[in-house]
Every structure is written in structure tokens, then in C-alpha cells.
Design a protein around this motif. Structure first.
Motif, mmCIF file in Angstrom:
data_model
loop_
_atom_site.group_PDB
_atom_site.id
_atom_site.type_symbol
_atom_site.label_atom_id
_atom_site.label_comp_id
_atom_site.label_asym_id
_atom_site.label_seq_id
_atom_site.Cartn_x
_atom_site.Cartn_y
_atom_site.Cartn_z
ATOM 1 N N GLY A 8 -66.149 99.915 -31.144
ATOM 2 C CA GLY A 8 -66.944 98.985 -30.337
ATOM 3 C C GLY A 8 -66.222 98.550 -29.080
ATOM 4 O O GLY A 8 -66.829 98.434 -28.011
ATOM 5 N N PHE A 11 -66.269 101.385 -26.573
ATOM 6 C CA PHE A 11 -67.601 101.458 -25.970
ATOM 7 C C PHE A 11 -67.749 100.391 -24.881
ATOM 8 O O PHE A 11 -68.247 100.670 -23.790
ATOM 9 N N CYS A 12 -67.303 99.185 -25.175
ATOM 10 C CA CYS A 12 -67.353 98.094 -24.195
ATOM 11 C C CYS A 12 -66.533 98.435 -22.953
ATOM 12 O O CYS A 12 -66.958 98.185 -21.823
#
Length: 110
Positions: A8, A11-12
Motif C-alpha cells: 500500500g 502504491f501511494c
């Protein structure tokens, strides 16, 4: 769960980097529709370092500054989250392999 946190966070970071590279979606003239005026610029012409080019975006006001601030903060937080999750993975791995690294105490209870 820490591995999912790393995914995550990466991805950020990718989305934030792309948001900084492409620039904001804004209106460039009174008759035009919304567009990305800074899309496909080279690093020598980047809007990030040329504040005079920020005037291309007429509406919403200060959208370029908002875009840079938001994605810079997200990129920084994503980097911190990645590092913390990686340290948590390493900590769990060493804890699993090495155990507590303490000898069991023998009690003289008979």
C-alpha cells in the motif's frame, strides 16, 4: 500484514510521484475545458521549479501549490510507512528465527 502495508505504501508513493510529474488538472483559459497543462514536460522545463509557469492555471486558484504540497506530503508519508513496515517485517523475522534469545530460568521447585 506488514507486507500488505509495504504494498500500500509503494502504491501511494507511485501515485504521488505521478501526480507531481503530471501536474494538476485545471482550466487554462476562460473558454477552455479542464486539462493538464504541465503534462509531458521534461525535467529542465518542469513546473515544479518554475513558479512563473503556475499562472497557466486560472481556475481553481492556487491549484498548483495545492498539488505540489499534497503529493509531496503523501510521498514523504509513503516513504516513512514503507520503511516502518520493512523494519517490522525484519523484526518479526528475527524474532521468529532467534526466539527470545534468553535462557529459560530454572526454578528450584521440586
Amino acid at each position: 500484514m506488514s507486507a500488505l502495508g509495504v504494498v500500500g505504501a509503494l502504491f501511494c508513493m507511485i501515485i504521488s510521484a505521478l501526480g507531481l510529474r503530471d501536474g494538476p488538472l485545471c482550466k487554462t483559459s476562460s473558454n477552455s475545458s479542464f486539462e493538464y497543462p504541465f503534462f509531458n514536460q521534461t525535467q529542465t522545463e518542469s513546473y515544479l521549479f518554475n513558479q512563473t509557469s503556475w499562472a497557466e492555471c486560472i481556475w481553481p486558484e492556487n491549484v498548483v501549490l495545492w498539488n505540489i504540497t499534497l503529493f509531496s506530503i503523501l510521498l514523504t508519508l509513503g516513504t516513512a510507512q514503507t520503511l516502518l513496515c520493512l523494519f517490522q517485517i525484519l523484526n518479526g523475522l528475527f524474532g521468529c528465527l532467534c526466539g527470545t534469545c534468553m535462557r529459560k530460568r530454572q526454578t528450584g521447585v521440586a
